[in-house]
Scaffold this motif. Structure first.
Motif, short mmCIF file in Angstrom:
data_model
loop_
_atom_site.label_atom_id
_atom_site.label_comp_id
_atom_site.label_asym_id
_atom_site.label_seq_id
_atom_site.Cartn_x
_atom_site.Cartn_y
_atom_site.Cartn_z
N SER A 14 45.76 7.07 44.15
CA SER A 14 45.99 5.83 43.41
C SER A 14 46.83 6.01 42.15
O SER A 14 47.18 5.05 41.50
CB SER A 14 44.67 5.15 43.09
OG SER A 14 43.93 6.00 42.26
N THR B 72 50.02 6.25 40.08
CA THR B 72 51.37 5.77 40.40
C THR B 72 52.40 6.66 39.72
O THR B 72 52.27 6.99 38.55
CB THR B 72 51.55 4.33 39.88
OG1 THR B 72 50.28 3.72 39.87
CG2 THR B 72 52.51 3.55 40.73
N ASP C 158 57.76 -1.92 39.85
CA ASP C 158 56.38 -1.98 40.31
C ASP C 158 55.98 -3.47 40.34
O ASP C 158 55.81 -4.08 39.30
CB ASP C 158 55.48 -1.20 39.35
CG ASP C 158 54.08 -1.03 39.89
OD1 ASP C 158 53.88 -1.23 41.10
OD2 ASP C 158 53.17 -0.72 39.10
N VAL D 273 53.40 -6.42 41.09
CA VAL D 273 51.95 -6.58 41.20
C VAL D 273 51.60 -8.07 41.26
O VAL D 273 52.09 -8.86 40.46
CB VAL D 273 51.24 -5.91 40.00
CG1 VAL D 273 49.77 -6.27 39.98
CG2 VAL D 273 51.39 -4.41 40.09
N ARG E 99 44.02 -10.40 34.01
CA ARG E 99 44.50 -9.37 34.95
C ARG E 99 45.90 -8.94 34.57
O ARG E 99 46.27 -7.77 34.68
CB ARG E 99 44.50 -9.92 36.38
CG ARG E 99 43.21 -9.58 37.11
CD ARG E 99 43.13 -10.27 38.43
NE ARG E 99 43.91 -9.64 39.47
CZ ARG E 99 43.92 -10.07 40.73
NH1 ARG E 99 43.20 -11.10 41.07
NH2 ARG E 99 44.65 -9.47 41.64
N ILE F 167 47.17 -8.93 31.63
CA ILE F 167 47.15 -8.13 30.41
C ILE F 167 46.70 -6.70 30.71
O ILE F 167 47.28 -5.74 30.21
CB ILE F 167 46.28 -8.79 29.34
CG1 ILE F 167 47.00 -10.05 28.88
CG2 ILE F 167 46.05 -7.87 28.15
CD1 ILE F 167 46.16 -11.03 28.18
N SER F 168 45.68 -6.56 31.55
CA SER F 168 45.25 -5.19 31.83
C SER F 168 46.34 -4.45 32.62
O SER F 168 46.55 -3.26 32.44
CB SER F 168 43.89 -5.14 32.53
OG SER F 168 43.92 -5.86 33.72
N LYS G 153 48.89 -3.32 30.17
CA LYS G 153 48.44 -2.16 29.40
C LYS G 153 48.74 -0.87 30.16
O LYS G 153 49.06 0.15 29.57
CB LYS G 153 46.96 -2.27 29.10
CG LYS G 153 46.68 -3.36 28.09
CD LYS G 153 45.46 -3.04 27.29
CE LYS G 153 45.57 -3.68 25.91
NZ LYS G 153 44.65 -3.09 24.97
N LYS G 154 48.62 -0.94 31.48
CA LYS G 154 48.95 0.24 32.29
C LYS G 154 50.43 0.53 32.20
O LYS G 154 50.86 1.67 32.08
CB LYS G 154 48.57 0.00 33.75
CG LYS G 154 47.12 0.14 34.02
CD LYS G 154 46.85 -0.18 35.49
CE LYS G 154 45.45 -0.72 35.63
NZ LYS G 154 45.26 -1.36 36.94
N SER H 79 52.57 -0.27 29.92
CA SER H 79 53.15 0.02 28.61
C SER H 79 52.68 1.36 28.07
O SER H 79 52.83 1.65 26.90
CB SER H 79 52.81 -1.10 27.63
OG SER H 79 51.41 -1.22 27.53
N SER H 80 52.08 2.16 28.95
CA SER H 80 51.48 3.40 28.45
C SER H 80 52.36 4.60 28.68
O SER H 80 53.14 4.64 29.62
CB SER H 80 50.14 3.62 29.15
OG SER H 80 50.37 3.85 30.51
N PHE I 22 51.91 -8.43 22.26
CA PHE I 22 51.97 -7.05 22.77
C PHE I 22 53.41 -6.61 23.04
O PHE I 22 53.80 -5.52 22.65
CB PHE I 22 51.17 -6.93 24.08
CG PHE I 22 49.69 -7.09 23.92
CD1 PHE I 22 48.93 -6.08 23.35
CD2 PHE I 22 49.05 -8.23 24.34
CE1 PHE I 22 47.56 -6.22 23.20
CE2 PHE I 22 47.68 -8.39 24.19
CZ PHE I 22 46.93 -7.39 23.62
N LYS J 265 55.20 -5.94 19.87
CA LYS J 265 54.79 -4.68 19.23
C LYS J 265 55.35 -3.47 19.99
O LYS J 265 55.82 -2.51 19.38
CB LYS J 265 53.26 -4.62 19.20
CG LYS J 265 52.70 -3.67 18.17
CD LYS J 265 51.19 -3.80 18.08
CE LYS J 265 50.53 -2.58 18.68
NZ LYS J 265 49.14 -2.72 19.00
#
Lengths: 426, 357
Positions: free
Chosen positions: A18, A20, A69, A71, A79, A81-82, A85-86, A88-89, A111, A114
């Motif tokens: 899982s 990516t 990607d 989604v 959903r 936003i989470s 978060k993935k 933007s990491s 977000f 920033k």
């Protein structure tokens, strides 16, 4: 026991796979393929996906490919936003985002600002047009938000200006009555105040707003309200699917109202589904033409379309074309960025300000010339108003219906909404 | 649920205290401590993607534990748990945004506010049982969801509300690496609290209510009090979980707290093991990892021969949702006692290996 072991083994294997992996220029693509707005979300997302795949097939951004990607977030802001978060990491941080809905785009505004990630959304909420946050209506800064098309508020203002003229032309007596309709959701609500305010200024009698859900249902009660109140012009804030239900119900109860859809409120598929109930609905269109038009840019669009339809026979609704335009504005900005310091968020943003009245190369005649500046993200204020015309039975395929002229999207006029500073971010 | 642990020969109990110890052996306690220490090191070698999943397990695990206290330990039912989770999220955001309460205090405050709401909606529990109670909690779900959409002053209405990040002495826990520790500490504290609760007189009363309410009543247990209390405790856990969720995501929207989410909470405790504290965490982890794994699987399938052969195209997104449902059904059929039960059997197998009888 063996089934249980297999279950565990599968779970373990799935978990292991899982993670990516990204390469090249990572781009996040949020799509609504299963949620409340999937009726228009699916063709739009397909347009974005095909366009990005096409860009890759032509060598990507100056030789570097896009790692997209996509989604499906089911039109649920949390959903989205989470997922963001993935994306933007860490080291695989996305360079840009192709987004979708109003609730999630507005929630992400802070977000992306920033993290300095340009977000190209399918939401045209007026709140996203103010990059500095200096708009007089208390808008928050949205420096990294872009969209292709007139804002929901400007589109509604354009239609109201048209409606005021139309009322005179029809020889209407007294004050025309205007009503805002839609779900209690950020997307239909986005232009509500701006529309009602201008309607009052233009001499409309503004009726209390009428609510109906984002999903198709029985809206006879709402139509009876319209009929009893004697509404003349009604704005449909939802997407095509639920609007069809309203149009049909209102036809049944005999409410004679001039409906004004927003950019997502009407398309060829909706006209087919609503049949004669869709006849006469006006709506703003973002692209200059529809699928069967003969303009230079359509050649590129037909090639792009082949990526998900090898036979090249599919008829693409207006939302597909808007998706392609949006993706190509991002592409051209990335091209500029790659030559001027690298494909980073701040450079892509800077690139968006380089041209005036700009159409991406290869899409001439399709995308409407747009301009963004670092103080004003209203890409276009010209509102092309179209009227859906349905004459006859809509039992055949959309392609056939358009060819036969049973479904027509006719241009009524272009309203140039003034670029008033007090309307920025509203 | 009675637990069967394998105790080494000669290690026998001589007091009630030793009978209700949290860890049956010293090794199991050391392993638990080691586990927490290993988790502390996670941000050093995990990327934000994995950390975000672990954080999710953290706040969902806390809320799911609340539901397990209600359903697994007390034998009540609730299909409105996500509404309490949402209330906690909004309450914490509201307390910090509007009342100016520091986030660190807003989180427990949100827990208490949710407890009050839980007690209110738990009142029918004193009179209702089974299906009737289920429908009463369903009403809670809809009433609260409607309240979220309308109470602009509290929730920001349908547009949602921003939640400030948790800041302690000027140090903001606004990244996954930092928030991970918040979630971990909260998880450990809340799980220890629940474990201890179950060892007390009140905890045993809850179990007695579940096992046979008539016998419990004859023994002098106040059914009304304990049933309502269970709702309160459950809501407290949901509220704390929700508040953590709000300050992690930094945005709360009514869309997140649907009945489907409530059913997911039930799924977590059923898959993990009803009436098992450790099982709750296992079930939560399972429910968090499963969609991610399915997402990866559908991505692998996308564009391959299977995709073309079945002409899946856009429907591939639905394949993921469907397979999640299927895996859950398979679990319920083949593993009805949950992951906690399976874990005990695995331990027993190795303890007795190679003499399994």
């Amino acid at each position: 026991m063996s089934i249980r072991t297999a279950l565990f083994a599968t779970s373990a294997l799935l978990l292991a796979t899982s993670a990516t992996a990204y390469a090249d220029i990572p781009v996040g693509h949020l799509a609504d393929q299963s949620g409340a707005t999937s009726d228009v979300g699916v063709p739009y997302a397909q347009g974005v996906a095909d366009a990005l795949a096409y860009i890759n097939s032509k060598g990507g951004i100056n030789g570097t490919k896009l790692a997209v990607d996509s989604v499906d977030y089911g039109y649920q802001a949390p959903r989205a936003i989470s997922q963001y978060k993935k994306w933007s990491s860490g080291s695989d941080k996305i360079a840009a985002l192709q987004g979708w809905g109003t609730a999630d785009t507005e929630a992400l505004t802070g977000f992306v600002g920033k993290d300095e990630i340009p977000a190209y959304s399918g939401s045209y909420s007026g709140h996203l047009t103010d990059p500095t946050g200096k708009g007089p209506h208390g808008s928050k800064p949205a420096p990294y938000n872009f969209f292709y098309g007139p804002s929901y508020s400007d589109a509604l203002r354009g239609m109201l200006m048209w409606a005021a003229d139309d009322w005179k032309k029809q020889g209407g007596q007294g004050k025309p009555k205007y009503v805002h309709m839609g779900a209690n959701h950020p997307y239909p609500n986005a232009p509500k105040d701006a529309g009602e305010q201008l309607a009052k200024e233009l001499g409309f009698d503004v009726l209390p707003a009428v609510q109906f859900a984002l999903t198709p249902g029985d809206y006879t009660a709402q139509c009876l309200t319209l009929k009893q109140a004697g509404a003349n012009y009604a704005y449909l804030g939802n997407t095509a699917g639920s609007n069809i239900s309203v149009l049909k119900a209102c036809q049944t109860v005999g409410a004679k109202v001039q409906f004004m859809g927003n950019v997502w409120g009407m398309d060829e598929n909706a006209a087919k589904a609503a049949g004669s109930a869709a006849d006469g609905v006006v709506f703003p269109m973002r692209t200059a033409v529809t699928w069967n038009a003969d303009v230079p840019g359509m050649k590129t669009l037909k090639e792009i379309s082949k990526l998900s339809d090898a036979a090249g026979t599919a008829y693409r609704p207006v939302h597909y074309m808007a998706g392609v335009c949006t993706a190509f504005y991002m592409k051209e900005a990335m091209d500029w960025a790659s030559k001027n310091g690298g494909v980073t968020g701040p450079n892509i943003r800077k690139a968006m300000y380089q041209n005036k009245d700009w159409v991406p190369a290869g899409l001439e005649g399709v995308c409407v010339p747009s301009t963004w500046t670092d103080t004003d993200h209203r890409g276009m204020t010209a509102v092309n108003i179209y009227r859906a015309k349905v004459s006859g039975d809509t039992g055949a395929s959309v392609d056939d219906l358009v060819k036969a002229g049973t479904i027509k999207l006719e241009k009524l006029t272009t309203v140039d909404v003034p670029r008033k500073p007090e309307w920025l971010g509203w | 649920m009675a637990s069967v642990s394998i105790i080494p020969s000669g290690d026998y109990k001589t007091s009630y205290g030793s009978d209700t110890t949290i860890f049956p052996t010293r090794t199991s306690r050391n392993f638990a401590i080691l586990g927490v220490v290993l988790l502390l090191a996670c941000p050093a070698f995990m990327d934000r993607y994995w950390l975000s999943l672990l954080i999710q397990i953290g706040y969902l695990g806390i809320a799911a534990l609340g539901l397990n206290i209600l359903v697994g330990f007390t034998g009540q039912i609730s299909i409105g748990h996500s509404a309490f989770f949402g209330f906690g999220a909004f309450a914490s955001a509201w307390a910090s945004n509007s009342l100016g309460v520091p986030v660190a205090l807003a989180i427990p405050l949100a827990g208490m506010m949710t407890t009050l709401v839980g007690l209110l909606f738990g009142m029918p529990a004193a009179r209702l049982k089974g299906l009737y109670l289920a429908i009463a909690t369903l009403a809670a779900q809809y009433i609260l969801q409607d309240f979220f959409a309308r109470a602009d002053w509290f929730t920001g209405g349908t547009a949602g509300t921003i939640a400030e990040p948790l800041t302690i002495l000027g140090f903001a826990f606004d990244t996954d690496e930092r928030f991970f520790y918040v979630a971990l500490v909260a998880l450990v504290v809340m799980y220890i609290l629940a474990t201890n609760l179950m060892r007390t007189r009140d905890g045993r009363a809850l179990v007695a209510v579940r096992d046979h309410y008539l016998s419990a009543e004859i023994m002098g247990i106040n059914l009304t009090k304990y049933r309502t209390m269970s709702f309160g405790i459950s809501a407290f856990y949901a509220g704390i979980g929700g508040a953590l969720y709000a300050h992690y995501l930094q945005f709360v929207s009514v869309e997140g707290f649907t009945i489907l989410f409530s059913i997911q909470f039930l799924g977590m405790i059923i898959i993990g093991g009803l009436g098992s504290i450790m099982g709750t965490l296992m079930g939560t982890a399972f429910m968090v990892f499963l969609p991610e794994a399915m997402q990866a699987l559908t991505k692998l399938v996308s564009g391959t021969a299977i995709d073309t052969a079945l002409n899946l195209k856009d429907n591939i997104a639905f394949l993921r949702e469907m397979s999640i449902g299927l895996v859950i059904i398979l679990f319920l059929v083949f593993e009805p006692d949950g992951l906690a039960h399976r874990w005990k059997q695995i331990k027993a197998y190795w303890k007795l290996y190679p003499f399994s009888h």
